[in-house]
Scaffold this motif. Sequence first.
Motif, PDB file in Angstrom:
ATOM      1  N   LYS A 106       0.719  -1.295   0.017  1.00  0.00           N
ATOM      2  CA  LYS A 106      -0.036   0.018   0.069  1.00  0.00           C
ATOM      3  C   LYS A 106       0.804   1.404   0.135  1.00  0.00           C
ATOM      4  O   LYS A 106       0.394   2.289   0.142  1.00  0.00           O
ATOM      5  N   GLY A 107       1.955   1.281  -0.475  1.00  0.00           N
ATOM      6  CA  GLY A 107       2.713   2.423  -0.650  1.00  0.00           C
ATOM      7  C   GLY A 107       4.119   2.364   0.326  1.00  0.00           C
ATOM      8  O   GLY A 107       5.087   3.420   0.260  1.00  0.00           O
ATOM      9  N   VAL A 108       4.149   1.636   1.483  1.00  0.00           N
ATOM     10  CA  VAL A 108       5.023   1.862   2.587  1.00  0.00           C
ATOM     11  C   VAL A 108       6.446   1.348   1.992  1.00  0.00           C
ATOM     12  O   VAL A 108       6.469  -0.021   1.322  1.00  0.00           O
ATOM     13  N   ASP A 109       7.354   2.044   2.020  1.00  0.00           N
ATOM     14  CA  ASP A 109       8.732   1.250   1.814  1.00  0.00           C
ATOM     15  C   ASP A 109       9.978   1.390   3.026  1.00  0.00           C
ATOM     16  O   ASP A 109      11.041   0.995   2.799  1.00  0.00           O
ATOM     17  N   SER A 110       9.150   1.731   4.201  1.00  0.00           N
ATOM     18  CA  SER A 110      10.219   1.449   5.406  1.00  0.00           C
ATOM     19  C   SER A 110       9.186   0.996   6.583  1.00  0.00           C
ATOM     20  O   SER A 110       8.153   1.744   6.800  1.00  0.00           O
ATOM     21  N   LEU A 111       9.596   0.140   7.124  1.00  0.00           N
ATOM     22  CA  LEU A 111       9.022  -0.649   8.247  1.00  0.00           C
ATOM     23  C   LEU A 111       9.598  -0.067   9.623  1.00  0.00           C
ATOM     24  O   LEU A 111      10.671  -0.148   9.763  1.00  0.00           O
ATOM     25  N   GLY A 112       8.806   0.120  10.692  1.00  0.00           N
ATOM     26  CA  GLY A 112       9.205   0.366  12.091  1.00  0.00           C
ATOM     27  C   GLY A 112       8.541  -0.644  13.130  1.00  0.00           C
ATOM     28  O   GLY A 112       7.350  -0.456  13.153  1.00  0.00           O
ATOM     29  N   PHE A 113       9.211  -1.705  13.358  1.00  0.00           N
ATOM     30  CA  PHE A 113       8.576  -2.656  14.311  1.00  0.00           C
ATOM     31  C   PHE A 113       9.159  -2.256  15.848  1.00  0.00           C
ATOM     32  O   PHE A 113      10.209  -1.704  16.183  1.00  0.00           O
ATOM     33  N   HIS A 114       8.086  -2.204  16.683  1.00  0.00           N
ATOM     34  CA  HIS A 114       8.244  -1.803  17.936  1.00  0.00           C
ATOM     35  C   HIS A 114       7.709  -3.154  19.102  1.00  0.00           C
ATOM     36  O   HIS A 114       6.619  -3.462  18.868  1.00  0.00           O
ATOM     37  N   PHE A 115       8.648  -3.673  19.674  1.00  0.00           N
ATOM     38  CA  PHE A 115       8.359  -4.757  20.634  1.00  0.00           C
ATOM     39  C   PHE A 115       8.978  -4.735  21.638  1.00  0.00           C
ATOM     40  O   PHE A 115      10.130  -4.333  22.095  1.00  0.00           O
ATOM     41  N   CYS A 116       8.637  -5.397  23.015  1.00  0.00           N
ATOM     42  CA  CYS A 116       9.006  -5.441  24.245  1.00  0.00           C
ATOM     43  C   CYS A 116      10.311  -6.148  24.083  1.00  0.00           C
ATOM     44  O   CYS A 116      10.528  -7.314  23.057  1.00  0.00           O
ATOM     45  N   GLY A 117      11.235  -6.142  25.136  1.00  0.00           N
ATOM     46  CA  GLY A 117      12.449  -7.155  25.313  1.00  0.00           C
ATOM     47  C   GLY A 117      12.273  -8.684  25.525  1.00  0.00           C
ATOM     48  O   GLY A 117      13.155  -9.160  24.998  1.00  0.00           O
ATOM     49  N   ASP A 118      11.104  -8.782  25.723  1.00  0.00           N
ATOM     50  CA  ASP A 118      10.821 -10.421  25.926  1.00  0.00           C
ATOM     51  C   ASP A 118      10.653 -11.081  24.858  1.00  0.00           C
ATOM     52  O   ASP A 118      10.725 -12.176  24.681  1.00  0.00           O
ATOM     53  N   CYS A 119      10.361 -10.351  23.767  1.00  0.00           N
ATOM     54  CA  CYS A 119      10.268 -10.642  22.476  1.00  0.00           C
ATOM     55  C   CYS A 119      11.398 -11.203  21.544  1.00  0.00           C
ATOM     56  O   CYS A 119      11.706 -11.560  20.442  1.00  0.00           O
ATOM     57  N   VAL A 120      12.472 -10.611  22.089  1.00  0.00           N
ATOM     58  CA  VAL A 120      13.873 -10.622  21.434  1.00  0.00           C
ATOM     59  C   VAL A 120      14.275 -12.183  21.413  1.00  0.00           C
ATOM     60  O   VAL A 120      14.938 -12.580  22.546  1.00  0.00           O
ATOM     61  N   ASN A 121      14.141 -12.854  20.410  1.00  0.00           N
ATOM     62  CA  ASN A 121      14.473 -14.177  20.230  1.00  0.00           C
ATOM     63  C   ASN A 121      14.169 -14.678  18.726  1.00  0.00           C
ATOM     64  O   ASN A 121      13.859 -13.841  18.055  1.00  0.00           O
ATOM     65  N   GLU A 122      15.100 -15.482  18.143  1.00  0.00           N
ATOM     66  CA  GLU A 122      15.170 -16.148  16.729  1.00  0.00           C
ATOM     67  C   GLU A 122      14.020 -16.319  16.404  1.00  0.00           C
ATOM     68  O   GLU A 122      13.745 -15.996  15.182  1.00  0.00           O
ATOM     69  N   GLU A 123      13.088 -17.050  17.160  1.00  0.00           N
ATOM     70  CA  GLU A 123      12.058 -17.426  16.505  1.00  0.00           C
ATOM     71  C   GLU A 123      10.988 -16.348  16.274  1.00  0.00           C
ATOM     72  O   GLU A 123      10.352 -16.112  15.046  1.00  0.00           O
ATOM     73  N   PHE A 124      10.905 -15.397  17.094  1.00  0.00           N
ATOM     74  CA  PHE A 124      10.121 -14.091  17.060  1.00  0.00           C
ATOM     75  C   PHE A 124      10.483 -13.495  15.800  1.00  0.00           C
ATOM     76  O   PHE A 124       9.756 -12.924  14.900  1.00  0.00           O
ATOM     77  N   VAL A 125      11.709 -13.124  15.563  1.00  0.00           N
ATOM     78  CA  VAL A 125      12.259 -12.184  14.445  1.00  0.00           C
ATOM     79  C   VAL A 125      12.166 -13.030  13.027  1.00  0.00           C
ATOM     80  O   VAL A 125      11.743 -12.444  12.348  1.00  0.00           O
ATOM     81  N   SER A 126      12.223 -14.430  13.279  1.00  0.00           N
ATOM     82  CA  SER A 126      12.117 -15.161  11.837  1.00  0.00           C
ATOM     83  C   SER A 126      10.728 -14.945  11.503  1.00  0.00           C
ATOM     84  O   SER A 126      10.243 -14.845  10.257  1.00  0.00           O
ATOM     85  N   THR A 127      10.080 -14.963  12.380  1.00  0.00           N
ATOM     86  CA  THR A 127       8.201 -15.066  12.153  1.00  0.00           C
ATOM     87  C   THR A 127       7.949 -13.711  11.784  1.00  0.00           C
ATOM     88  O   THR A 127       7.103 -13.517  10.784  1.00  0.00           O
ATOM     89  N   LEU A 128       8.470 -12.669  12.579  1.00  0.00           N
ATOM     90  CA  LEU A 128       8.260 -11.205  12.016  1.00  0.00           C
ATOM     91  C   LEU A 128       8.634 -10.859  10.620  1.00  0.00           C
ATOM     92  O   LEU A 128       7.975 -10.180   9.868  1.00  0.00           O
ATOM     93  N   LEU A 129       9.703 -11.327  10.169  1.00  0.00           N
ATOM     94  CA  LEU A 129      10.321 -11.038   8.615  1.00  0.00           C
ATOM     95  C   LEU A 129       9.869 -12.070   7.782  1.00  0.00           C
ATOM     96  O   LEU A 129      10.503 -11.809   6.646  1.00  0.00           O
ATOM     97  N   ASP A 130       8.949 -13.138   8.020  1.00  0.00           N
ATOM     98  CA  ASP A 130       8.775 -14.071   7.220  1.00  0.00           C
ATOM     99  C   ASP A 130       8.024 -13.341   5.676  1.00  0.00           C
ATOM    100  O   ASP A 130       7.167 -12.901   5.820  1.00  0.00           O
ATOM    101  N   GLY A 131       8.562 -13.597   4.648  1.00  0.00           N
ATOM    102  CA  GLY A 131       7.928 -12.998   3.504  1.00  0.00           C
ATOM    103  C   GLY A 131       8.549 -11.894   3.095  1.00  0.00           C
ATOM    104  O   GLY A 131       7.972 -11.421   1.900  1.00  0.00           O
ATOM    105  N   ILE A 132       9.291 -11.075   3.913  1.00  0.00           N
ATOM    106  CA  ILE A 132       9.690  -9.622   3.564  1.00  0.00           C
ATOM    107  C   ILE A 132      10.984  -9.799   2.860  1.00  0.00           C
ATOM    108  O   ILE A 132      11.937 -10.569   3.540  1.00  0.00           O
ATOM    109  N   GLU A 133      11.002  -9.331   1.822  1.00  0.00           N
ATOM    110  CA  GLU A 133      12.375  -9.246   0.841  1.00  0.00           C
ATOM    111  C   GLU A 133      13.364  -7.972   1.674  1.00  0.00           C
ATOM    112  O   GLU A 133      12.798  -6.714   1.377  1.00  0.00           O
ATOM    113  N   CYS A 134      14.221  -8.299   2.392  1.00  0.00           N
ATOM    114  CA  CYS A 134      14.809  -7.305   3.292  1.00  0.00           C
ATOM    115  C   CYS A 134      15.529  -6.377   2.569  1.00  0.00           C
ATOM    116  O   CYS A 134      15.892  -5.285   3.232  1.00  0.00           O
ATOM    117  N   GLU A 135      16.152  -6.810   1.236  1.00  0.00           N
ATOM    118  CA  GLU A 135      16.914  -5.939   0.622  1.00  0.00           C
ATOM    119  C   GLU A 135      16.014  -4.804  -0.285  1.00  0.00           C
ATOM    120  O   GLU A 135      16.368  -3.679  -0.701  1.00  0.00           O
TER     121      GLU A 135
END
Length: 619
Positions: A106-135
């Motif tokens: 819908k026109g966004v080309d910059s994402l800002g993710f805000h989440f608490c420190g308890d969510c900082v783990n590999e599974e959470f980040v992988s799920t959050l970025l799934d399907g997103i072309e990071c480049e």
Amino acid sequence: MSNNREKLFTEFEAPTTQEWLDKIQVDLKGADFNKKLVWRTNEGFSVPPFYRREDVLKLKTPDALPGEFPFVRGNNKDNNSWLVRQDIKVEDAKDGNAKALDILNKGVDSLGFHFCGDCVNEEFVSTLLDGIECECVELNFCTCKRRSVDLAKILVAYFERHGYSKDKLVGSIDWDPIEKIVMKGKDVTRILPLASQLVDILKEYPHFRCIAVNAASLNNAGAYIVQELGYALAWGNEYLSELVEAGVDPALAASKIKFNMGITENYFMEIAKFRAARLLWAEIVKQYEPKCDCACKMCVNAITTTYNMTMFDSYVNMLRTQTEAMSAAIGGVHSIVVKPFDVVYEQPTDFSERIARNQQLLLKEESHFDKVVDPSAGSYFIEELTTSLADAAWKLFLKVEDEGGYLEAVKNGTVQDDVNATNAKRHDDAAKRKEFILGTNQFPNFTETSGGKAPVAHACKCGSKQEDAAFKAINSSRLAADYEALRLQTEQSGKVPTAFMLTIGNLAMRQARAQFSSNFLACAGYKIIDNLGFDTVEEGVDAALKAGADIVVLCSSDDEYATYAVPAYQCLAGRAMFIVAGAPACMDELKAAGIENFIHVRCNVLETLKEYNAKLGIK
């Protein structure tokens, strides 16, 4: 053709500055030029009503080129493109991922993710970025500052696992512990040494920044533009010097710092602010002798302010954020976040978020703000504002440095005291309507109710132990908050007072006074009944009582108050509150007769309305 054009120009003799001043003085008819036409800004300098080419010739800013040191004209040489950023508050990784994928279409080309420190783990980040072309999209992350190093390691591992090119990844980690010190007074100085670790983890990612300067927090607390700019520079320099002292290369250290700055409704001043910011930051970084001037580029994410946002008449917030986004775009920032119009009283809806995105898309796709580099360049006014702001902000920067640097100034409470004093002054000015808030203290919607809306209180949900306040904090409150509390008090009392305009006498004056009084009293949420006029005060009082008025406002001319005020007051006989609209010369005589309520332009509107609520039994 050129000869004709030259002849046309030479037919007219250019007037001198003194001739302009002489002409203006004639038009002023003896009025003081400085009082009438010179703008005394809140930024510590005055702005004359006109500029000429001779004023700009002495400035250095017009000599700069886009994309070249000191970058006053922007970091880009051939376009003015910026990233359309939307921030997402993430509590569930799958939901956050679904929303991110949706808005990327819908026109966004910059994402800002805000989440608490308890969510900082590999599974959470992988799920959050799934399907997103990071480049293909800028990725920004904000979490607990104690967990930012862990987040950086997880991100690097994720990027390497998916084979992303380090040169193509653009983003940031919002690590800024000093913000917590200055805003909340929390002592988190022990985690400041993490800065060099963060930089080391991301040193091979040239476009991924990990040190933030959240000067937008000062902006949202009411800081003036010079305060935000001067303190932001000192703030950034604090981190830069700490990194260099820790052994980080100056160019690498500078390339890892990102500025998050607010945008106010002061349109031209904000354009100049971003130009001045790049100019001064480039000069600061240059002193550390980086190997390349490109390290002196300032990366700014601009965020529309919440300080001037309102809960009542909230659609006006869209007008505010639109002009703010325009000034940031013209100012040449890296990315822009437009806050949804309802963010101060509810979790933004899909509709409000869509509008916020489209406000930027309109500037790009329809207005083509992204096509022309530094379109304000050469404007005598903007060039002068840029220089004046830079001079004022530099003085503040040097003052902070003389105190031992930004961190030391924050520990001493200097920054907090300064911003708190400005916030208090602005609230006082709003109370007296010296500073207007459209739809709140000026031209409020007479019939609007809250509809169950209430101001949103934001709180950190990090699971980490909260520290006791060790330093002074900044008292952040929106400019409209006091009026909103008053209006909610009236609405929730169960009986909204009715204010009746008893208009009589001079037609022009009674209408003007009625309009003024209606706007004045509607700020507290009172029901307003205006009238065309009455032949006698008795007729007006009878109509007011028949309408069930709790307040009767006598609206006439100053001269006629000596005739009408006392009879109207006596006729009313205490059956409703009686107010005279104005400050007539006969005020003392009217007070002697028992009339005690007067509203006029010198009133403190907020305090007067609080007093009226108390008299009417509204608590």
